[in-house]
Design a protein around this motif. Sequence first.
Motif, PDB file in Angstrom:
ATOM      1  N   GLY A 121      -5.626  21.120  18.245  1.00 30.97           N
ATOM      2  CA  GLY A 121      -5.272  19.755  18.608  1.00 30.97           C
ATOM      3  C   GLY A 121      -6.040  19.200  19.773  1.00 30.97           C
ATOM      4  N   VAL A 122      -6.776  20.066  20.505  1.00 35.89           N
ATOM      5  CA  VAL A 122      -7.489  19.565  21.679  1.00 35.89           C
ATOM      6  C   VAL A 122      -8.948  19.998  21.712  1.00 35.89           C
ATOM      7  CG1 VAL A 122      -6.856  21.462  23.252  1.00 35.89           C
ATOM      8  CG2 VAL A 122      -7.270  19.170  24.175  1.00 35.89           C
ATOM      9  N   VAL A 123      -9.302  21.123  21.113  1.00 35.04           N
ATOM     10  CA  VAL A 123     -10.708  21.499  20.971  1.00 35.04           C
ATOM     11  C   VAL A 123     -10.933  21.953  19.534  1.00 35.04           C
ATOM     12  CG1 VAL A 123     -10.998  22.173  23.400  1.00 35.04           C
ATOM     13  CG2 VAL A 123     -10.384  23.904  21.704  1.00 35.04           C
ATOM     14  N   GLU A 124     -12.153  21.790  19.069  1.00 37.36           N
ATOM     15  CA  GLU A 124     -12.462  22.189  17.702  1.00 37.36           C
ATOM     16  C   GLU A 124     -12.467  23.713  17.565  1.00 37.36           C
ATOM     17  OE1 GLU A 124     -16.137  20.014  16.905  1.00 37.36           O
ATOM     18  OE2 GLU A 124     -14.945  18.627  15.681  1.00 37.36           O
ATOM     19  N   ILE A 125     -11.998  24.177  16.437  1.00 39.37           N
ATOM     20  CA  ILE A 125     -11.888  25.607  16.162  1.00 39.37           C
ATOM     21  C   ILE A 125     -12.924  25.987  15.109  1.00 39.37           C
ATOM     22  CG2 ILE A 125     -10.359  27.433  15.318  1.00 39.37           C
ATOM     23  CD1 ILE A 125      -8.017  25.449  16.055  1.00 39.37           C
ATOM     24  N   PRO A 126     -13.735  27.013  15.358  1.00 35.84           N
ATOM     25  CA  PRO A 126     -14.689  27.459  14.325  1.00 35.84           C
ATOM     26  C   PRO A 126     -13.954  28.226  13.232  1.00 35.84           C
ATOM     27  CG  PRO A 126     -14.848  28.867  16.257  1.00 35.84           C
ATOM     28  CD  PRO A 126     -13.858  27.791  16.602  1.00 35.84           C
ATOM     29  N   VAL A 127     -13.303  27.479  12.363  1.00 36.08           N
ATOM     30  CA  VAL A 127     -12.450  28.071  11.334  1.00 36.08           C
ATOM     31  C   VAL A 127     -13.223  29.050  10.468  1.00 36.08           C
ATOM     32  CG1 VAL A 127     -11.048  27.523   9.302  1.00 36.08           C
ATOM     33  CG2 VAL A 127     -10.935  26.068  11.337  1.00 36.08           C
ATOM     34  N   GLU A 128     -14.498  28.766  10.253  1.00 32.95           N
ATOM     35  CA  GLU A 128     -15.292  29.634   9.383  1.00 32.95           C
ATOM     36  C   GLU A 128     -15.424  31.048   9.949  1.00 32.95           C
ATOM     37  OE1 GLU A 128     -18.003  27.862  12.430  1.00 32.95           O
ATOM     38  OE2 GLU A 128     -16.369  27.137  11.146  1.00 32.95           O
ATOM     39  N   CYS A 129     -15.162  31.226  11.231  1.00 28.86           N
ATOM     40  CA  CYS A 129     -15.252  32.550  11.849  1.00 28.86           C
ATOM     41  C   CYS A 129     -13.962  33.354  11.703  1.00 28.86           C
ATOM     42  CB  CYS A 129     -15.561  32.413  13.348  1.00 28.86           C
ATOM     43  SG  CYS A 129     -17.178  31.718  13.725  1.00 28.86           S
ATOM     44  N   ASP A 160      -5.368  33.584  17.753  1.00 28.24           N
ATOM     45  CA  ASP A 160      -4.294  32.690  18.193  1.00 28.24           C
ATOM     46  C   ASP A 160      -4.953  31.434  18.763  1.00 28.24           C
ATOM     47  OD1 ASP A 160      -2.213  31.344  19.409  1.00 28.24           O
ATOM     48  OD2 ASP A 160      -1.432  33.073  20.494  1.00 28.24           O
ATOM     49  N   VAL A 161      -4.672  30.294  18.152  1.00 26.95           N
ATOM     50  CA  VAL A 161      -5.306  29.039  18.579  1.00 26.95           C
ATOM     51  C   VAL A 161      -4.295  28.098  19.226  1.00 26.95           C
ATOM     52  CG1 VAL A 161      -7.198  29.180  16.926  1.00 26.95           C
ATOM     53  CG2 VAL A 161      -5.063  28.062  16.250  1.00 26.95           C
ATOM     54  N   SER A 162      -3.235  28.651  19.805  1.00 31.97           N
ATOM     55  CA  SER A 162      -2.196  27.812  20.393  1.00 31.97           C
ATOM     56  C   SER A 162      -2.718  26.912  21.498  1.00 31.97           C
ATOM     57  CB  SER A 162      -1.061  28.693  20.944  1.00 31.97           C
ATOM     58  OG  SER A 162      -0.388  29.373  19.908  1.00 31.97           O
ATOM     59  N   HIS A 163      -3.717  27.373  22.263  1.00 33.82           N
ATOM     60  CA  HIS A 163      -4.256  26.578  23.365  1.00 33.82           C
ATOM     61  C   HIS A 163      -5.555  25.876  22.992  1.00 33.82           C
ATOM     62  CE1 HIS A 163      -1.457  27.648  26.646  1.00 33.82           C
ATOM     63  NE2 HIS A 163      -1.196  28.658  25.835  1.00 33.82           N
ATOM     64  N   ALA A 164      -5.829  25.829  21.699  1.00 38.31           N
ATOM     65  CA  ALA A 164      -7.004  25.111  21.200  1.00 38.31           C
ATOM     66  C   ALA A 164      -6.626  24.060  20.173  1.00 38.31           C
ATOM     67  CB  ALA A 164      -7.992  26.100  20.580  1.00 38.31           C
ATOM     68  N   LEU A 174      -5.377  32.809  11.304  1.00 39.87           N
ATOM     69  CA  LEU A 174      -5.089  31.923  12.432  1.00 39.87           C
ATOM     70  C   LEU A 174      -3.581  31.844  12.617  1.00 39.87           C
ATOM     71  CD1 LEU A 174      -7.467  28.911  11.672  1.00 39.87           C
ATOM     72  CD2 LEU A 174      -7.699  30.505  13.576  1.00 39.87           C
ATOM     73  N   VAL A 175      -3.139  31.880  13.870  1.00 38.14           N
ATOM     74  CA  VAL A 175      -1.738  31.629  14.194  1.00 38.14           C
ATOM     75  C   VAL A 175      -1.688  30.638  15.342  1.00 38.14           C
ATOM     76  CG1 VAL A 175      -0.985  33.935  13.449  1.00 38.14           C
ATOM     77  CG2 VAL A 175      -1.572  33.547  15.856  1.00 38.14           C
ATOM     78  N   TYR A 179      -2.289  30.977   8.982  1.00 33.36           N
ATOM     79  CA  TYR A 179      -3.324  30.659   7.991  1.00 33.36           C
ATOM     80  C   TYR A 179      -4.033  31.953   7.635  1.00 33.36           C
ATOM     81  CZ  TYR A 179      -7.477  28.523   5.855  1.00 33.36           C
ATOM     82  OH  TYR A 179      -8.478  28.172   4.990  1.00 33.36           O
ATOM     83  N   TRP A 180      -4.160  32.212   6.341  1.00 32.20           N
ATOM     84  CA  TRP A 180      -4.691  33.488   5.836  1.00 32.20           C
ATOM     85  C   TRP A 180      -5.876  33.199   4.927  1.00 32.20           C
ATOM     86  CZ3 TRP A 180      -2.792  38.515   6.693  1.00 32.20           C
ATOM     87  CH2 TRP A 180      -3.257  39.521   5.832  1.00 32.20           C
TER      88      TRP A 180
END
Length: 395
Positions: A209-217, A203-207, A221-222, A239-240
């Motif tokens: 738009g404001v911090v980068e997300i290591p999407v490759e990990c 869950d990236v709700s608090h990330a 994602l919700v 995101y699946w």
Amino acid sequence: MSAEDITTTDTTTDTGALPDAPTAPLLPRSEFVGLPDGVSHLYAGGEAPVLRAALEALADYAADKSGGGPGRRRMEERVEAARAALGRRLGLPHAERRLAFTASVSHAMDLAARALMTTPGEIVMLDDEFPSLPLAFAGQPAEAGVLRFVPAGEGAEQRLIAAIGPRTRAVCVSHVSFLTGRRLDLAPLAAACRAAGAALLVDVSHAAGVVEIPVECCDILVACTHKFLLGLHGAGFLYWNEERLGRCPVVAPGWNSAARYRVADGGLDWAPRDGMAAIEAGNPNFGSLYALKAALDRVDALPLRTVETHALALAGRLKALLAARGIPLWTPRTAGHAGSSVAIPCAEAGAVAARLAEEGLLVAASDGRLRLSFHLHTARDDVDRAAAALATVLP
């Protein structure tokens, strides 16, 4: 939850030089609705302020909705433009087929939980997650699997890894905690999940738009879009990662899910659309997605790393100011272990937040803590003002 339940409290007293912080916001406050002079909006982790550009986009939506067939086609085009813009902003590969819009995080989590639990197993998560995460799995049939909770706080990553076993279907975590502001290191979790054949749902709700997300990990994602993505209510996303998990099962189909549909010879014959659009069962929330697209367009010229640097510098200055006054924190002092929100234990959080609001400081208050969130509309004057006010109102 009380301060005694949190294992991440930082009571370090720092009497050295204060870290610097930006003196101007990245976007002028005049571009937002309801941010007059004298108001410090530190509530973005709950309800971000609304961009005026979003209001203009809602007018465009109203015009298109009234425009018959051509208007409907423009609405559908705007949704796809929002999907592409969100994928670019967050660095999501192949967003056009892997990213689905949902009504909320809870909706996204329900779909993800149902899809994951087509294969029974165990779900591992921390014991301080927002209710939408565990409740999505609690609502599945008992035979689908069980939840296994591990303690949050410092060293949580290693406790999660140690809890992964042969029946683990997924590890489900928040990148940045809604409660404490702690940011998890997702890389070792991802490695452990892949070694065990488990999915990593984040869950990236608090990330976002404001911090980068290591999407490759991340395998799944919700998030919502009404916080740091500066959108409105009624639009979340799922995101699946097809490369890791295969095609996402369509567990709750609707008319919009079908590429082929007919009833013949007393039976139903249908096939799902290609990609994640198949889980978008009906009409999306067009108005919210118009607003989201406008917000993403407005921040497009600001690299996400610039936004992160800005927000973390502000959060770091507040943490240093509070530590210097001996005020305890639930949020780690180290920027790499935290998001852009600062959580302060406070037994009377609601009453204290109300007093701060009277002084023009808007902060979140729940779960035995105050939470102050920094984003591109905040600057150093908001930090210093908040620190001075907190020193006088905290018990």
